[in-house]
Design an enzyme around this catalytic site. Structure first.
Site, PDB file in Angstrom:
ATOM      1  N   GLY A 135       0.850  -1.185   0.000  1.00  0.00           N
ATOM      2  CA  GLY A 135       0.000   0.000   0.000  1.00  0.00           C
ATOM      3  C   GLY A 135       0.885   1.235   0.000  1.00  0.00           C
ATOM      4  O   GLY A 135       1.054   1.932  -0.999  1.00  0.00           O
ATOM      5  N   ARG A 159      -1.471  10.942  11.210  1.00  0.00           N
ATOM      6  CA  ARG A 159      -0.338  10.054  11.490  1.00  0.00           C
ATOM      7  C   ARG A 159       0.616  10.606  12.556  1.00  0.00           C
ATOM      8  O   ARG A 159       1.045   9.856  13.427  1.00  0.00           O
ATOM      9  CB  ARG A 159       0.415   9.697  10.197  1.00  0.00           C
ATOM     10  CG  ARG A 159      -0.466   8.927   9.202  1.00  0.00           C
ATOM     11  CD  ARG A 159       0.312   8.261   8.083  1.00  0.00           C
ATOM     12  NE  ARG A 159       1.088   7.151   8.571  1.00  0.00           N
ATOM     13  CZ  ARG A 159       2.386   7.157   8.774  1.00  0.00           C
ATOM     14  NH1 ARG A 159       3.086   8.250   8.510  1.00  0.00           N
ATOM     15  NH2 ARG A 159       3.004   6.111   9.252  1.00  0.00           N
ATOM     16  N   CYS A 208      -8.300  22.206  17.833  1.00  0.00           N
ATOM     17  CA  CYS A 208      -8.300  22.577  19.251  1.00  0.00           C
ATOM     18  C   CYS A 208      -7.699  21.448  20.056  1.00  0.00           C
ATOM     19  O   CYS A 208      -8.397  20.747  20.790  1.00  0.00           O
ATOM     20  CB  CYS A 208      -9.715  22.841  19.700  1.00  0.00           C
ATOM     21  SG  CYS A 208     -10.203  24.466  19.200  1.00  0.00           S
TER      22      CYS A 208
HETATM   23  N1  LLP Z   1      -2.016  -6.191   3.696  1.00  0.00           N
HETATM   24  C1  LLP Z   1      -2.598  -6.181   4.900  1.00  0.00           C
HETATM   25  C2  LLP Z   1      -3.348  -7.341   5.335  1.00  0.00           C
HETATM   26  C3  LLP Z   1      -2.476  -5.055   5.726  1.00  0.00           C
HETATM   27  O1  LLP Z   1      -3.054  -5.060   6.917  1.00  0.00           O
HETATM   28  C4  LLP Z   1      -1.758  -3.923   5.257  1.00  0.00           C
HETATM   29  C5  LLP Z   1      -1.635  -2.738   6.090  1.00  0.00           C
HETATM   30  C6  LLP Z   1      -1.180  -3.975   3.993  1.00  0.00           C
HETATM   31  C7  LLP Z   1      -1.317  -5.123   3.235  1.00  0.00           C
HETATM   32  C8  LLP Z   1      -0.410  -2.828   3.395  1.00  0.00           C
HETATM   33  O2  LLP Z   1       0.713  -2.513   4.127  1.00  0.00           O
HETATM   34  P1  LLP Z   1       1.718  -1.386   3.589  1.00  0.00           P
HETATM   35  O3  LLP Z   1       2.362  -1.899   2.300  1.00  0.00           O
HETATM   36  O4  LLP Z   1       0.940  -0.161   3.342  1.00  0.00           O
HETATM   37  O5  LLP Z   1       2.708  -1.236   4.655  1.00  0.00           O
HETATM   38  N2  LLP Z   1      -2.328   3.396   9.283  1.00  0.00           N
HETATM   39  C9  LLP Z   1      -0.964   2.936   9.478  1.00  0.00           C
HETATM   40  C10 LLP Z   1      -0.646   1.737   8.641  1.00  0.00           C
HETATM   41  C11 LLP Z   1      -1.574   0.576   8.898  1.00  0.00           C
HETATM   42  C12 LLP Z   1      -1.272  -0.569   8.014  1.00  0.00           C
HETATM   43  C13 LLP Z   1      -2.396  -1.514   8.033  1.00  0.00           C
HETATM   44  N3  LLP Z   1      -2.233  -2.643   7.207  1.00  0.00           N
HETATM   45  C14 LLP Z   1      -0.013   4.092   9.165  1.00  0.00           C
HETATM   46  O6  LLP Z   1      -0.478   5.167   8.842  1.00  0.00           O
HETATM   47  O7  LLP Z   1       1.196   3.931   9.271  1.00  0.00           O
END
Ligand code: LLP
Length: 467
Positions: free
Chosen positions: A319, A357, A388
């Site tokens: 992602g 974040r 706020c």
């Molecule tokens: N696959 C699964 C099952 C996941 O839970 C996630 C991310 C991904 C793929 C993708 O991971 P990436 O390539 O983006 O690292 N909100 C948090 C990140 C939460 C990630 C959740 N799962 C942040 O802003 O750092």
């Protein structure tokens, strides 16, 4: 104080421009701070996708998410090409759309041959509306509702089953004549160094089956004609710079494939999840997309040879590393406050509602001033949001040129988990987002209005004119 490099070269915002002219580095977008098309024009002005950033803000308002199409497409292509180069079997990259799920982003990912990972009925609905083919959509989630499962089954997408409750619900809903295509998510018990909230592979995680239950899970699934189990899945966390955890994961997953054969299961797909990190600051040093893919492919291929197993179809679901660097958020500088001997606050017209974040994970960002790209960096300030809440600080210790109200501050690397986690805290309308390419900018998310904010509000009759 003028910021000076050890070589004596003065620092300006231009130092953050992409380095990809250094082709020997084989670099990928996740190793840059600004999008690949970022340039400085007329000496001081930041341009992205051929569009002047300050003009975009005049046209579309502030704050504004600016998504560079070339950077996003380039990251998709690099994943695709790397799997083609390093994996001898079939492969499929899925865009983990939780990073930023909207029609335009799903459509671009799909047009680059990506499948889509969705985690809710809402994300699934959006991907379907964007025209993504259901056979390339995978539904995740540790507590999918019956409605979400029914939507997934009726749409013909693959369901990544996470727990016993879900498996039993699926068996209840399923029509034996039309087996449901599922994968099994397992918790691999692998630790990695990232923020505790975004670690998912260790045994104490809310996601996935405990690997100690493997025998029971495989036995159960193999006895259900209504379930067509095609693969295993694991995801160990996010914003990871080391390669070893994913290599360990790949090795563990091949053992699961070997075990599955004992139960007569024909498991042909293996999904290693996402997690490759990106560069948010100059000191971050993530591997390139190619290096990450190569490391995983090598382990899987070696382990399959050692176990005498055919190569599975290899899936991954990045992602952040696909989309984070492609986007920046442009804000307008407003008030500032000098606390003598302590710090200077410079406030912008957004904050924790458009980028939660920093307050959630203490994430560190870098910023430039889009109309002062060649100015020397002469001050260290704290960039405050307008909410706020004292903790609504976007960047502590940002090294910037002298700023004035009206300047356009651009925070880099905001494509992942910004819009998708945005809120209306303090009833701020969510900003607009534009996609830029070849000098053209198109709206992909409209700015919310005050009317939008009260769209779901209801004022019961008895409360009207009650004062
Ligand atoms: N696959 C699964 C099952 C996941 O839970 C996630 C991310 C991904 C793929 C993708 O991971 P990436 O390539 O983006 O690292 N909100 C948090 C990140 C939460 C990630 C959740 N799962 C942040 O802003 O750092």
């Amino acid at each position: 104080m003028v910021s000076t490099h050890p070589t004596g070269v003065q620092h300006s915002g231009s130092q953050y421009l992409p380095q990809r002219h250094d082709t020997s580095a084989n670099s990928s977008p996740n190793q840059e701070l600004l999008p690949l098309t970022a340039r400085v024009h007329h000496h001081d002005l930041l341009e992205i996708g051929g569009c002047d950033v300050t003009t975009l803000v005049e046209q579309f308002g502030s704050p504004l998410y600016i998504l560079d199409e070339e950077t996003l497409r380039s990251a998709c292509q690099q994943y695709r090409d790397a799997f083609k180069q390093y994996y001898k079997g079939e492969s499929q990259v899925l865009y983990a759309s939780k990073a930023w799920n909207c029609l335009a982003v799903c459509a671009i990912a799909a047009s680059e041959g990506m499948g889509i990972d969705v985690v809710s009925g809402g994300e699934l609905y959006t991907a379907l509306q964007a025209g993504v083919s259901p056979d390339k959509i995978y539904l995740h989630g540790n507590n999918k509702s019956r409605e979400e499962l029914v939507l997934a089954i009726n749409s013909g997408v693959t369901i990544v089953a996470d727990n016993w409750y879900e498996l039993r619900t699926l068996v209840e809903i399923a029509q034996p004549a039309q087996p449901i295509r599922i994968m099994l998510r397992l918790t691999p018990g692998i630790e990695c160094h990232t923020h505790e909230y975004i670690r998912t592979g260790h045994l104490d995680s809310k996601f996935g089956f405990d690997p100690n239950d493997l025998d029971e899970v495989f036995t159960f699934v193999s006895q259900q004609p209504a379930l067509n189990c095609v693969g295993v899945h694991a995801h160990i966390g996010s914003q990871i710079f080391e390669r070893q955890p994913h290599q360990d994961l790949a090795a563990v997953m091949v053992q699961w494939l070997r075990d599955a054969t004992k139960y007569g299961l024909n498991i042909t797909e293996l999904n290693v999840g996402g997690g490759l990190g990106i560069k948010y600051t100059e000191s971050d040093d993530p591997p390139s997309i190619e290096e990450w893919v190569k490391a995983i492919c090598e382990v899987i291929q070696e382990a399959c040879v050692a176990e005498n197993l055919p190569l599975p179809k290899l899936l991954s679901e990045p992602g952040r590393s696909l989309i984070a660097t492609a986007c920046v958020t442009a804000y307008t500088v407003g008030s500032s406050k000098v606390v003598p001997e302590i710090r200077t606050y410079v406030a912008v017209d957004g904050g924790m509602s458009d980028n939660p974040r920093p307050i959630t994970y203490q994430s560190v960002y870098r910023a430039v001033v889009a109309n002062k790209m060649s100015f020397p960096l002469t001050q260290t300030v704290t960039i405050a949001g307008k909410h706020c809440e004292s903790g609504d600080i976007l960047i502590k210790n940002a090294l910037l040129p002298k700023t004035e109200s009206g300047d356009i501050l651009v925070v880099m690397g905001t494509g992942a988990y910004n819009y998708s986690m945005a809120s209306n805290y303090n009833r701020l309308p969510r900003p607009a987002a534009v996609i830029v390419a070849n000098g053209e900018a198109n709206l992909i998310l409209q700015r919310e209005t005050y009317q939008d904010l009260i769209r779901q509000d209801r004022l019961p009759e008895r409360l009207k004119n009650s004062h």
